[in-house]
Write a protein that holds these residues in place. Structure first.
Motif, short mmCIF file in Angstrom:
data_model
loop_
_atom_site.label_atom_id
_atom_site.label_comp_id
_atom_site.label_asym_id
_atom_site.label_seq_id
_atom_site.Cartn_x
_atom_site.Cartn_y
_atom_site.Cartn_z
N ASP A 170 38.95 -23.62 -24.27
CA ASP A 170 39.22 -24.20 -22.95
C ASP A 170 37.97 -24.14 -22.09
OD1 ASP A 170 41.77 -24.97 -23.45
OD2 ASP A 170 42.71 -23.16 -22.62
N GLU A 171 37.31 -22.98 -22.15
CA GLU A 171 36.08 -22.83 -21.37
C GLU A 171 34.98 -23.75 -21.90
OE1 GLU A 171 36.84 -18.09 -20.53
OE2 GLU A 171 34.81 -18.70 -21.08
N TYR A 172 34.96 -23.90 -23.23
CA TYR A 172 33.96 -24.80 -23.83
C TYR A 172 34.14 -26.22 -23.29
CZ TYR A 172 31.36 -27.38 -27.45
OH TYR A 172 30.49 -28.22 -28.11
N ALA A 173 35.41 -26.67 -23.25
CA ALA A 173 35.70 -28.01 -22.75
C ALA A 173 35.28 -28.13 -21.28
CB ALA A 173 37.19 -28.33 -22.90
N ALA A 174 35.57 -27.08 -20.49
CA ALA A 174 35.21 -27.11 -19.07
C ALA A 174 33.69 -27.15 -18.91
CB ALA A 174 35.79 -25.88 -18.37
N THR A 175 32.98 -26.35 -19.73
CA THR A 175 31.53 -26.35 -19.67
C THR A 175 30.96 -27.71 -20.07
OG1 THR A 175 31.65 -24.03 -20.34
CG2 THR A 175 29.48 -25.06 -20.40
N ALA A 176 31.56 -28.30 -21.12
CA ALA A 176 31.11 -29.62 -21.56
C ALA A 176 31.24 -30.63 -20.43
CB ALA A 176 31.91 -30.07 -22.78
N ARG A 177 32.37 -30.58 -19.72
CA ARG A 177 32.59 -31.49 -18.59
C ARG A 177 31.58 -31.24 -17.48
NH1 ARG A 177 38.08 -29.85 -19.25
NH2 ARG A 177 38.98 -31.29 -20.76
#
Lengths: 435, 329
Positions: A170-177
């Motif tokens: 989830d954090e990876y997706a947020a960081t990617a965004r």
């Protein structure tokens, strides 16, 4: 299935015993300095012959000759040809974990369950040991190196944009965004349809079981919840446009690693070699972290890694096992493997003593190998099946279409297609497939 | 093939006729005469048998077999080879992937062959025209790409196609053209491959046509000029009809090469999501044989491709022969 395996094991032991007595009748299987046992070894790891030289100096009675191969795939194709021809196979071969079931089903490997190698199980992580036993009583190889996955990121870009290192997906997706919003030319990673082993590793982390042995039948569980979850996650990020959809290992990808367009890479422990080769100028700018996790469970996947196997045509199984055991567990040998060939050893203790200093490319991160050791310990078990090649090429084709179409649904369809192609192939070859 | 059969038979006929009327010494020389052509043909026959006929025969044998596995397929004796009948053939011919790959190379041929031969003809006529300068240099520069192996040229073009590393896309960017699509995108990738084929193939075909133009006696052109024909009329009305056999031969070779396209898409495949492992029929064979380790299916598909290539070539020659060589009959 247990019974079947046991019978097989007993038969193999009996066969090995017969071979041994047959040999000792004339020349003596042990070998001596005057009349050494000659072993041939097909391998492709660079500079492996230098490690073998150490053995040859110390063991005049067993002399090993390394026959350099072009790579994992060509070596296996060559071995299968020699097995079909009935002669010409070496005594030992470097075999990637995913190739073992294919080799076993072609009767190319000797079962080592009756030899001293059977006592080595405690030296290796369970995931590696499972890969060489196929979860049964037989033993088809001795693990050599593993490829626990890791997350590499550009520390300079993260600091500059105030990003934190993701520990969950989830954090990876947020960081990617966040990264892509801050600089629309940049991506935290790419979804590569070229690298089936990479996707298998990500699915392994989610505790997928692509193959399983169910009695006398193979189970195929690709199109199931764990892999669907992984595909859905990546399909969503690609659809959103915050993760790139271009393959890895292209000139374009290399350029992107160099200029920061790709600010992160989900690689494996051997990543420093790739990064220093493809983006040498960025040395010292990268850092390694454990792979992000699904929720709070710490788990990991493998990408790559290989073992040392004894072929079914070898007439010196005991000598070959002696050498392979030394090569992969002896501290001196493992140290030489690390310095000469640059692999990440599978043997837990030997790895800990051999890997003390971070690779040069990561000199800014002295604890690199502590992170790696953590990653290696977390690897979930994973069973490969007898038609990995079919599944992997299905991955290339199906996920190429999915990545190009950039829709979440296409990613899920690709998983379903992989399952279908894998099952159809098993059935048309006559394997029993559990429903 | 015809030579190997015809020569010894005529020799034998002559020898038999003579030996009846001649002395025994004549018979010995007749035997030698009988043997000589065979000895001269022997290297060719042996090489053909060992490296062509035997592998082809073995391929056909393999194509009717398959490997069957029992249960888990682990351990010794788990795999047995059995007779498959036409199973492999049916599987290939009913596989939508294979039919799609055939469709793609047919389209590829429609794009490539006319463009390539058209350019080759244009260049050879230009080189043959009287007023053209720097002939030697032009000829070599057009021919040179043919000397570059297809894998190398595909790698070079691959670099040029990838927007992030291509100098072309850098120029487009400087010109403010932001939306130039990548030639490696799904709809355009066939042109990307055809372009590599074109770049490598024009030179060879041009040389073949140019050589046959050089063989035309110049008196014909002089006569035409006296009759008031322009250079263009000479080219279209005289040169093209005269070199028609060369055009047909290059067309046939180009069609066969098109059906066998392999190196270009295989080399470009890792660079893009647009090319599957079964993009062309030969890639399909390669995947079966070396990725799926199923030489039996690969053998059946190879036989299908060989038969189809033969049929297409035969049909093409039947159609064009009457037109091209009609006046010679």
């Amino acid at each position: 299935m247990r019974a079947a395996f046991r019978t097989g094991a007993i038969a193999a032991v009996a066969a090995a015993a017969l071979i041994m007595t047959g040999c000792s009748a004339d020349a003596g299987s042990e070998g001596s300095a005057d009349d050494p046992v000659e072993l041939t070894y097909w391998a492709w790891a660079p500079n492996l012959d230098k490690v073998v030289d150490i053995w040859n100096d110390q063991n005049p009675d067993i002399q090993v000759t390394v026959n350099k191969q072009d790579g994992g795939d060509p070596a296996i194709t060559k071995l299968l040809t020699a097995i079909k021809a009935g002669s010409g196979a070496p005594d030992l071969i470097q075999a990637e974990y995913q190739k073992i079931p294919t080799l076993v089903s072609s009767d190319a490997l000797a079962d080592l369950a009756g030899t001293d190698a059977a006592d080595l199980s405690g030296d290796f992580p369970d995931s590696a040991w499972d890969s060489v036993t196929l979860g049964g009583d037989a033993l088809y190889a001795i693990p050599q190196d593993t490829g626990p996955m890791m997350f590499f990121y550009r520390d300079d870009i993260f600091t500059q944009l105030g990003l934190t290192v993701p520990t969950t997906w989830d954090e990876y997706a947020a960081t990617a965004r966040a990264l892509h919003t801050a600089d629309p030319t940049k991506y935290l990673g790419t979804f590569s349809s070229n690298d089936a082993g990479w996707f298998a590793g990500l699915s392994q982390q989610a505790e997928a079981e692509w193959w399983s042995i169910d009695g006398d039948a193979w189970g195929v569980g690709i199109d199931e919840e764990p892999t669907q979850q992984v595909a859905d996650y990546w399909g969503g990020l690609v659809e959103e446009g915050v993760i790139d959809n271009k393959p890895m290992y292209t000139p374009e990808w290399n350029a992107a690693l160099n200029d920061g367009t790709q600010a992160g890479w989900l690689g494996a422990v051997w990543g420093p070699g790739v990064l220093s080769g493809n983006a040498a100028d960025t040395a010292g700018l990268w850092k390694a972290a454990p792979l992000p996790n699904w929720g709070s469970d710490v788990s990991n996947g493998n990408w790559g890694g290989s073992s040392t196997a004894v072929t079914s045509q070898s007439e010196h199984v005991d000598a070959a096992v002696k050498f392979a055991t030394w090569l992969n567990t002896d501290p001196e040998a493992v140290q030489a493997l690390v310095t000469e060939t640059g692999i990440y050893p599978a043997s837990t203790d030997a790895a800990a003593s051999a890997l003390t200093e971070a690779p040069e490319f990561f000199s800014n991160q002295p604890d690199f190998y502590d992170v790696a050791a953590e990653a290696a310990q977390a690897v979930a078990p994973f069973q490969y099946g007898p038609n990995v090649n079919v599944t992997f090429s299905a991955y290339n084709d199906e996920f190429a279409k999915a990545a190009e179409s950039k829709t979440r649904q296409a990613f899920l369809d690709a998983v379903a297609a992989m399952q279908q192609i894998t099952v159809d192939d098993l059935e048309s070859s006559g394997f029993t497939v559990a429903k | 093939m015809t030579a190997t059969v015809a020569t010894p038979r005529s020799g034998a006929g002559r020898g038999a006729g003579r030996s009846a009327t001649r002395r025994p010494a004549g018979r010995r020389s007749a035997t030698r005469r009988h043997l000589t052509p065979w000895m001269m043909l022997a290297p060719g026959i042996v090489l053909f048998t060992v490296f062509m006929a035997a592998p082809i025969l073995y391929t056909v044998v393999l194509s009717f077999q398959k490997e069957m596995v029992k249960g888990l397929g682990l351990g010794s004796g788990a795999k047995t080879r059995t007779f498959a009948g036409f199973e492999n053939y049916v599987a290939t011919l009913t596989d939508p992937e294979f039919l799609a790959s055939v469709g793609r190379v047919l389209l590829y041929g429609v794009i490539l062959v006319p463009t390539m031969l058209g350019l080759a003809l244009l260049f050879s006529l230009l080189l043959d025209a009287r007023r053209t300068g720097a002939k030697g240099f032009s000829r070599v520069s057009i021919f040179l790409p043919y000397a570059v192996p297809a894998v190398i040229s595909s790698l070079l073009w691959g670099f040029l196609y990838l927007p992030a590393v291509s100098p072309f896309y850098w120029i487009f960017e400087q010109l403010g053209w932001d939306d130039v699509p990548s030639l490696l995108s799904p709809g355009l990738v066939i042109f990307a491959i055809a372009n590599i084929g074109l770049w490598g193939g024009v030179g060879f075909n041009m040389i073949v046509m140019y050589t046959s133009l050089k063989a035309v006696p110049t008196e014909i052109y002089e006569a035409a000029r006296i009759d008031g024909a322009s250079e263009r009329q000479i080219a279209l009305r005289i040169k093209v009809p005269i070199i028609m056999p060369a055009l047909i031969m290059t067309a046939l070779f180009s069609m066969i090469a098109t059906l066998q396209v392999f190196a270009e898409p295989t080399t470009l495949r890792p660079l893009t999501n647009s090319l599957s492992t079964t993009w062309s029929p030969l890639m399909y064979v390669y995947r079966d044989a070396f990725t799926r380790d199923d030489i039996y299916s690969a053998a059946a598909t190879s036989v299908i491709i060989a038969v189809a290539t033969f049929a297409i070539s035969f049909f093409f020659l039947r159609v064009v022969q009457r037109r091209a060589f009609g006046q010679e009959d």
